[in-house]
Design a protein around this motif. Structure first.
Motif, mmCIF file in Angstrom:
data_model
loop_
_atom_site.group_PDB
_atom_site.id
_atom_site.type_symbol
_atom_site.label_atom_id
_atom_site.label_comp_id
_atom_site.label_asym_id
_atom_site.label_seq_id
_atom_site.Cartn_x
_atom_site.Cartn_y
_atom_site.Cartn_z
ATOM 1 N N VAL A 71 0.843 -1.267 0.062
ATOM 2 C CA VAL A 71 -0.089 -0.057 0.048
ATOM 3 C C VAL A 71 0.742 1.092 -0.240
ATOM 4 O O VAL A 71 0.592 2.251 -0.771
ATOM 5 N N HIS A 72 1.983 1.166 0.762
ATOM 6 C CA HIS A 72 2.923 2.447 0.926
ATOM 7 C C HIS A 72 3.404 2.540 -0.526
ATOM 8 O O HIS A 72 3.541 3.842 -0.977
ATOM 9 N N LYS A 73 4.055 1.673 -1.186
ATOM 10 C CA LYS A 73 4.781 1.770 -2.340
ATOM 11 C C LYS A 73 3.519 2.211 -3.306
ATOM 12 O O LYS A 73 4.134 3.041 -4.463
ATOM 13 N N GLU A 74 2.584 1.712 -3.405
ATOM 14 C CA GLU A 74 1.817 2.125 -4.638
ATOM 15 C C GLU A 74 0.712 3.204 -4.294
ATOM 16 O O GLU A 74 0.133 3.579 -5.216
ATOM 17 N N THR A 75 0.731 3.716 -3.176
ATOM 18 C CA THR A 75 -0.331 4.767 -2.991
ATOM 19 C C THR A 75 0.343 5.970 -1.973
ATOM 20 O O THR A 75 -0.155 7.222 -2.020
ATOM 21 N N GLY A 76 1.456 5.382 -1.417
ATOM 22 C CA GLY A 76 2.239 6.654 -0.384
ATOM 23 C C GLY A 76 1.499 6.540 0.917
ATOM 24 O O GLY A 76 2.141 7.329 1.709
ATOM 25 N N VAL A 77 0.568 5.859 1.243
ATOM 26 C CA VAL A 77 -0.118 5.893 2.327
ATOM 27 C C VAL A 77 0.501 4.967 3.206
ATOM 28 O O VAL A 77 0.603 3.833 2.893
ATOM 29 N N LEU A 78 0.847 5.348 4.319
ATOM 30 C CA LEU A 78 1.445 4.513 5.663
ATOM 31 C C LEU A 78 0.343 3.870 6.323
ATOM 32 O O LEU A 78 -0.288 4.665 7.064
ATOM 33 N N LEU A 79 -0.018 2.669 6.212
ATOM 34 C CA LEU A 79 -0.932 2.128 7.301
ATOM 35 C C LEU A 79 -0.158 1.589 8.564
ATOM 36 O O LEU A 79 0.399 0.990 8.578
ATOM 37 N N THR A 80 -0.795 2.637 9.518
ATOM 38 C CA THR A 80 -0.232 2.513 10.842
ATOM 39 C C THR A 80 -1.007 1.518 11.678
ATOM 40 O O THR A 80 -0.396 1.021 12.753
ATOM 41 N N GLY A 81 -2.311 1.081 11.372
ATOM 42 C CA GLY A 81 -2.949 0.374 11.865
ATOM 43 C C GLY A 81 -3.693 -0.745 11.257
ATOM 44 O O GLY A 81 -4.331 -0.335 9.991
ATOM 45 N N VAL A 82 -3.577 -2.029 11.306
ATOM 46 C CA VAL A 82 -4.343 -2.995 10.600
ATOM 47 C C VAL A 82 -4.905 -3.935 11.697
ATOM 48 O O VAL A 82 -4.638 -4.817 12.398
ATOM 49 N N GLY A 83 -6.337 -3.652 11.683
ATOM 50 C CA GLY A 83 -6.979 -4.718 12.666
ATOM 51 C C GLY A 83 -7.850 -5.556 11.813
ATOM 52 O O GLY A 83 -7.557 -5.919 10.674
ATOM 53 N N VAL A 84 -8.241 -6.624 12.764
ATOM 54 C CA VAL A 84 -8.735 -8.002 12.075
ATOM 55 C C VAL A 84 -10.096 -8.258 12.331
ATOM 56 O O VAL A 84 -10.479 -8.135 13.772
ATOM 57 N N TYR A 85 -10.935 -8.840 11.387
ATOM 58 C CA TYR A 85 -12.053 -9.728 11.680
ATOM 59 C C TYR A 85 -11.833 -10.844 11.273
ATOM 60 O O TYR A 85 -11.321 -11.239 10.241
ATOM 61 N N SER A 86 -12.250 -11.937 12.036
ATOM 62 C CA SER A 86 -12.315 -13.258 11.617
ATOM 63 C C SER A 86 -13.406 -13.732 10.968
ATOM 64 O O SER A 86 -14.610 -13.141 11.233
ATOM 65 N N TYR A 87 -13.488 -14.595 9.899
ATOM 66 C CA TYR A 87 -14.644 -15.181 9.380
ATOM 67 C C TYR A 87 -14.365 -16.960 9.397
ATOM 68 O O TYR A 87 -13.269 -17.338 9.393
ATOM 69 N N ASN A 88 -15.660 -17.340 9.709
ATOM 70 C CA ASN A 88 -15.755 -18.718 9.877
ATOM 71 C C ASN A 88 -15.548 -19.528 8.517
ATOM 72 O O ASN A 88 -15.802 -19.244 7.573
ATOM 73 N N THR A 89 -14.499 -20.694 8.929
ATOM 74 C CA THR A 89 -13.891 -21.504 7.810
ATOM 75 C C THR A 89 -14.115 -22.764 8.153
ATOM 76 O O THR A 89 -14.180 -23.936 7.477
ATOM 77 N N LYS A 90 -14.516 -23.209 9.432
ATOM 78 C CA LYS A 90 -14.311 -24.687 9.859
ATOM 79 C C LYS A 90 -15.650 -25.182 10.011
ATOM 80 O O LYS A 90 -16.037 -26.363 10.357
ATOM 81 N N ASN A 91 -16.811 -24.258 9.605
ATOM 82 C CA ASN A 91 -18.261 -24.916 9.602
ATOM 83 C C ASN A 91 -19.055 -24.238 8.883
ATOM 84 O O ASN A 91 -19.377 -23.081 8.925
#
Length: 167
Positions: A71-91
């Motif tokens: 993202v930084h290389k292609e847009t110049g934006v520095l992502l300082t925070g990457v949060g996550v949501y999980s999604y179900n894959t086991k059921n």
């Protein structure tokens, strides 16, 4: 890059960032992109990624570093925070519940999007975010959804977050 950054952090920049992020095979969705402008060509940002519930912390760390660099290389934006949501894959039952809940949510014109959906079968809990438009107060929308989804899934603890349409 100059066309995007030279003006402002508008929808085009957010769309480009989301596209870059969702090109990663593990990324099911990119949500809640927040950009802060600190002067010419100086953007810091954060995002939530929807990822499989089977990823390890090591895999998450590798992915996060890879997408931040891209993202930084292609847009110049520095992502300082990457949060996550999980999604179900086991059921497979989780996919059916998600589909049903999505129908209930989208039956309301004020409900723009559902994301971050996860069913914890062990704890009998369902959690997700709903983006609402300005036609309804967030608490009013939540009250409606808690009632309707609670009736459809009695015995489940619901954790619904009223999200803003940030991106």
């Amino acid at each position: 890059l100059d066309d995007i950054l030279g003006k402002r952090a508008d929808g085009d920049l957010v769309k480009k960032i989301k596209k870059l992020l969702t090109e990663e095979p593990q990324v099911h969705g990119a949500y809640d992109v927040i950009l802060n402008n600190y002067g010419p060509d100086k953007f810091l940002g954060s995002v939530h990624l929807e990822l499989p519930d089977t990823m390890t912390v090591e895999e998450l760390d590798e992915l996060t570093r890879r997408v931040q660099a891209r993202v930084h290389k292609e847009t110049g934006v520095l992502l300082t925070g990457v949060g996550v949501y999980s999604y179900n894959t086991k059921n497979d039952e989780a996919a059916k519940i998600r589909s049903n809940v999505l129908k209930l949510v989208k039956a309301h014109e004020w409900a723009l999007q559902l994301h971050g959906f996860y069913v914890n079968f062990e704890e009998k809990a369902i959690r997700f975010d709903v983006v609402m438009n300005f036609e309804i107060k967030p608490q009013e929308g939540l009250d409606i959804l808690y009632k309707e989804i609670g009736e459809a899934y009695p015995g489940y603890d619901l954790h619904i977050n009223a999200d803003i349409d940030a991106s």
